[in-house]
Scaffold this active site. Sequence first.
Site, PDB file in Angstrom:
ATOM      1  CG  HIS A 111     -26.839-112.681 -36.393  1.00 32.75           C
ATOM      2  ND1 HIS A 111     -26.148-113.342 -35.399  1.00 32.75           N
ATOM      3  CD2 HIS A 111     -27.882-113.476 -36.718  1.00 32.75           C
ATOM      4  CE1 HIS A 111     -26.737-114.498 -35.142  1.00 32.75           C
ATOM      5  NE2 HIS A 111     -27.803-114.594 -35.928  1.00 32.75           N
ATOM      6  CG  HIS A 113     -32.447-112.929 -37.672  1.00 32.66           C
ATOM      7  ND1 HIS A 113     -32.099-113.935 -38.545  1.00 32.66           N
ATOM      8  CD2 HIS A 113     -31.843-113.222 -36.501  1.00 32.66           C
ATOM      9  CE1 HIS A 113     -31.316-114.797 -37.920  1.00 32.66           C
ATOM     10  NE2 HIS A 113     -31.137-114.386 -36.680  1.00 32.66           N
TER      11      HIS A 113
END
Length: 143
Positions: A111, A113
């Site tokens: 993922h 950020h």
Amino acid sequence: MRYPKAVTSRPTPHSGCLFCRPDDPESNEVLVEGDLVYVRRDNYPAAKGHVEVVPLRHVESYFDLTPEEAAETHELVKKARRMLDEEFHPDGYTIGINEGRAAGRTVDHVHIHLIPRYTGDVADPRGGVRHVLPGTDPDRWGA
């Protein structure tokens, strides 16, 4: 948005993975969903507006993204930035990936950020992400 490969169904969720449950509103507040990637609000935001860009397919490493996933990830990072600009009007952004446990990854599903930054949110932002390691004082760089 056009991508070379269309997805006809959702990938099978990986057991226990938070990011493999984008349809679970108790775990994920999804803001945007593409064919391969989605944008969610971070559950423990580092700053007002902090979001994460996450592939729908369970994949641990950024380096294992398919070219199609990487392309859509890039597009959704830019789309999320436009959304955050409109909603929060930040002064900058920190964009980061914790690649591996040694780098601080706590969820084993890649993922990205996207963290809005605001003037004065830290006393001295010089050096940015370098501050995750010791010995990164920007006043010593020219010494």
